[in-house]
Design a protein around this motif. Structure first.
Motif, PDB file in Angstrom:
ATOM      1  N   LEU A   1       0.864  -1.182   0.000  1.00 23.47           N
ATOM      2  CA  LEU A   1       0.000   0.000   0.000  1.00 23.47           C
ATOM      3  C   LEU A   1       0.904   1.237   0.000  1.00 23.47           C
ATOM      4  O   LEU A   1       1.123   1.860   1.033  1.00 23.47           O
ATOM      5  CB  LEU A   1      -0.924   0.024   1.234  1.00 23.47           C
ATOM      6  N   PRO A   2       1.458   1.601  -1.148  1.00 17.22           N
ATOM      7  CA  PRO A   2       2.437   2.702  -1.205  1.00 17.22           C
ATOM      8  C   PRO A   2       1.876   4.001  -0.647  1.00 17.22           C
ATOM      9  O   PRO A   2       0.693   4.307  -0.804  1.00 17.22           O
ATOM     10  CB  PRO A   2       2.734   2.826  -2.708  1.00 17.22           C
ATOM     11  N   ILE A   3       2.755   4.792  -0.015  1.00 20.59           N
ATOM     12  CA  ILE A   3       2.317   6.074   0.543  1.00 20.59           C
ATOM     13  C   ILE A   3       2.206   7.127  -0.545  1.00 20.59           C
ATOM     14  O   ILE A   3       1.598   8.176  -0.331  1.00 20.59           O
ATOM     15  CB  ILE A   3       3.282   6.559   1.644  1.00 20.59           C
ATOM     16  N   LEU A   4       2.806   6.870  -1.709  1.00 19.83           N
ATOM     17  CA  LEU A   4       2.727   7.768  -2.856  1.00 19.83           C
ATOM     18  C   LEU A   4       2.291   6.967  -4.079  1.00 19.83           C
ATOM     19  O   LEU A   4       2.515   5.756  -4.141  1.00 19.83           O
ATOM     20  CB  LEU A   4       4.092   8.422  -3.141  1.00 19.83           C
TER      21      LEU A   4
ATOM     22  N   TRP B   1       2.370   5.190  -7.655  1.00 15.04           N
ATOM     23  CA  TRP B   1       3.497   4.537  -8.307  1.00 15.04           C
ATOM     24  C   TRP B   1       4.180   5.453  -9.325  1.00 15.04           C
ATOM     25  O   TRP B   1       5.411   5.420  -9.468  1.00 15.04           O
ATOM     26  CB  TRP B   1       3.025   3.248  -8.993  1.00 15.04           C
ATOM     27  N   TRP B   2       3.362   6.257 -10.022  1.00 17.90           N
ATOM     28  CA  TRP B   2       3.951   7.111 -11.056  1.00 17.90           C
ATOM     29  C   TRP B   2       4.906   8.153 -10.475  1.00 17.90           C
ATOM     30  O   TRP B   2       5.773   8.683 -11.176  1.00 17.90           O
ATOM     31  CB  TRP B   2       2.859   7.798 -11.868  1.00 17.90           C
ATOM     32  N   LEU B   3       4.772   8.447  -9.198  1.00 21.48           N
ATOM     33  CA  LEU B   3       5.684   9.385  -8.539  1.00 21.48           C
ATOM     34  C   LEU B   3       6.811   8.651  -7.819  1.00 21.48           C
ATOM     35  O   LEU B   3       7.973   9.083  -7.838  1.00 21.48           O
ATOM     36  CB  LEU B   3       4.898  10.252  -7.551  1.00 21.48           C
ATOM     37  N   LEU B   4       6.488   7.532  -7.201  1.00 24.84           N
ATOM     38  CA  LEU B   4       7.468   6.802  -6.401  1.00 24.84           C
ATOM     39  C   LEU B   4       8.526   6.133  -7.277  1.00 24.84           C
ATOM     40  O   LEU B   4       9.729   6.159  -6.951  1.00 24.84           O
ATOM     41  CB  LEU B   4       6.747   5.758  -5.550  1.00 24.84           C
TER      42      LEU B   4
ATOM     43  N   ALA C   1      10.162   0.828   2.867  1.00 22.62           N
ATOM     44  CA  ALA C   1       9.181   1.235   3.880  1.00 22.62           C
ATOM     45  C   ALA C   1       8.067   2.061   3.253  1.00 22.62           C
ATOM     46  O   ALA C   1       6.904   1.960   3.651  1.00 22.62           O
ATOM     47  CB  ALA C   1       9.869   2.026   4.991  1.00 22.62           C
ATOM     48  N   ALA C   2       8.416   2.885   2.239  1.00 26.53           N
ATOM     49  CA  ALA C   2       7.405   3.708   1.568  1.00 26.53           C
ATOM     50  C   ALA C   2       6.390   2.868   0.811  1.00 26.53           C
ATOM     51  O   ALA C   2       5.269   3.309   0.559  1.00 26.53           O
ATOM     52  CB  ALA C   2       8.082   4.692   0.617  1.00 26.53           C
ATOM     53  N   LEU C   3       6.756   1.644   0.460  1.00 28.88           N
ATOM     54  CA  LEU C   3       5.814   0.743  -0.223  1.00 28.88           C
ATOM     55  C   LEU C   3       4.798   0.144   0.740  1.00 28.88           C
ATOM     56  O   LEU C   3       3.830  -0.473   0.312  1.00 28.88           O
ATOM     57  CB  LEU C   3       6.583  -0.381  -0.921  1.00 28.88           C
TER      58      LEU C   3
ATOM     59  N   ASP D   1      -5.473   6.082  -6.329  1.00 27.93           N
ATOM     60  CA  ASP D   1      -4.103   6.583  -6.383  1.00 27.93           C
ATOM     61  C   ASP D   1      -3.742   7.376  -5.134  1.00 27.93           C
ATOM     62  O   ASP D   1      -2.615   7.291  -4.636  1.00 27.93           O
ATOM     63  CB  ASP D   1      -3.918   7.471  -7.622  1.00 27.93           C
ATOM     64  N   SER D   2      -4.691   8.166  -4.637  1.00 29.97           N
ATOM     65  CA  SER D   2      -4.403   9.021  -3.479  1.00 29.97           C
ATOM     66  C   SER D   2      -4.534   8.284  -2.154  1.00 29.97           C
ATOM     67  O   SER D   2      -3.789   8.563  -1.208  1.00 29.97           O
ATOM     68  CB  SER D   2      -5.319  10.247  -3.482  1.00 29.97           C
ATOM     69  N   HIS D   3      -5.480   7.336  -2.071  1.00 29.68           N
ATOM     70  CA  HIS D   3      -5.690   6.589  -0.819  1.00 29.68           C
ATOM     71  C   HIS D   3      -5.966   5.122  -1.148  1.00 29.68           C
ATOM     72  O   HIS D   3      -7.105   4.652  -1.044  1.00 29.68           O
ATOM     73  CB  HIS D   3      -6.859   7.181  -0.023  1.00 29.68           C
ATOM     74  N   PRO D   4      -4.928   4.367  -1.522  1.00 30.01           N
ATOM     75  CA  PRO D   4      -5.150   2.973  -1.927  1.00 30.01           C
ATOM     76  C   PRO D   4      -5.657   2.079  -0.810  1.00 30.01           C
ATOM     77  O   PRO D   4      -6.189   0.999  -1.074  1.00 30.01           O
ATOM     78  CB  PRO D   4      -3.758   2.529  -2.411  1.00 30.01           C
TER      79      PRO D   4
END
Length: 341
Positions: A4-7, A9-12, A53-55, A171-174
């Motif tokens: 559950l990425p915090i950002l 995918w297109w940005l991370l 960790a961001a993922l 995208d904003s809140h997966p």
């Protein structure tokens, strides 16, 4: 294992690529200096831990109660002239729609709500908000399209807008669940056949398609923007029939079931005597079992990102110590350590 990425995918992904390229370049640049290469290797491990960790990796666990506060609810409402058909217990179908919108807002109170309406075109009447009062106000003033402007509409007219809003929400809140409630009568009044709704069912965690009207149908009063039609032209006339007369709108349940299949949610036919609790129970929204309008069960996740963040913190302390030493050395007098001025 799930992520559950915090950002988005297109940005991370680009950030990870740029950081990795920088570390590789520094290792190559300092290949002749073992100590410097070792430091840059440690920094590479630090960045890898931070990105991991961001993922937000996690492992499945026991089921737990999901709160409505973790839900994004999209209400897609048909506002074509056919929703004025008076076969909902003598009332217009739109009256039943408005009550059910309020019921969904009450049953899933605490969630975020968005209201999308469609006739000739789809319009976002209310972006995602936790303000249930704003949703009630927006639903309370819903009206059919102005009769003189009606040129036929498609039951899938809201598909593109809905798909865009669902994708943006994921995208904003997966981590949030996404419910879709489609409220209409399924009558295709456009000359062209209904196209595909164009919504990926993977974006929808639950909800329902709610149908209004009867097979016998009902007559529709004209709407002129704030007031009913004048005497003698109170009902929409059927221009296609040889003898004219009042037009009659009939529910198309097959079309509504097709939309429900596309979204991956149940179809529920609504009648005037149906209660609000029955609506939510029959809807049985996906991963969340509605019970007394208070929430349900969804799979729990055991977060492991904190372990990665802890390891990154330890390496970060090492970097701070090294930076402190370099700063101290730059401030030593020209004579060296222990030298005299």
């Amino acid at each position: 294992m799930s992520l559950l990425p915090i950002l988005p995918w297109w940005l991370l992904a680009p950030l990870m690529a740029v950081a990795t390229a920088g570390i590789v370049w520094q290792l190559h640049r300092n290949r002749s200096s073992p100590a410097a290469a070792r430091d840059w290797a440690a920094r590479g491990v630090l960045l890898a831990l931070l990105f991991a960790a961001a993922l937000r990796p996690g492992v499945g666990g026991a089921a737990t109660q999901a709160a409505p506060a973790d839900v994004d609810v999209f209400l897609v409402v048909d506002t074509t002239s056919s929703l004025a058909a008076e076969d909902f217990g003598g009332e217009p179908r739109l009256a039943g729609v408005q009550r059910d919108v309020a019921a969904v807002a009450t049953g899933l109170a605490g969630g975020r709500f968005s209201l999308i309406t469609f006739d000739a075109a789809a319009v976002v009447r209310l972006p995602l908000t936790t303000d249930a009062g704003a949703l009630a106000a927006a639903a309370g003033v819903l009206a059919p399209e102005i009769t003189d402007y009606a040129r036929g509409s498609s039951i899938t007219a809201a598909g593109t807008v809905l798909a865009q809003r669902l994708q943006a929400a994921r995208d904003s809140h997966p981590e949030r669940l996404r419910f879709v409630f489609y409220l209409g009568d399924g009558e295709q009044t456009s000359a062209a056949p209904a196209g595909r709704l164009g919504v990926d069912s993977g974006l929808v965690d639950g909800g329902a398609v709610l149908g209004y009207g009867t097979a016998d149908g009902g007559r529709m009063r004209t709407y002129e923007g704030g007031r009913t039609g004048s005497a003698g032209t109170a009902y929409i006339q059927d221009g296609s029939a040889a003898g004219g007369g009042d037009a009659v709108s009939r529910i198309d349940e097959d079309a509504l079931r097709s939309i429900a299949d596309t979204l991956g949610v149940p179809y529920v036919h609504r009648t005037p005597g149906d209660t609000a609790d029955a609506l939510l129970q029959e809807a049985n929204p996906g991963s969340m079992t509605v019970a007394d309008s208070a929430g349900g069960e969804v799979p729990d996740r055991g977060e492991v990102s904190w372990l990665l963040a802890l390891a990154a913190f330890v390496l970060g302390l090492r970097e701070l110590v090294l930076a402190g030493r370099r700063l101290r050395d730059t401030r030593l007098p020209a004579g060296g350590r222990g030298g005299r001025l």
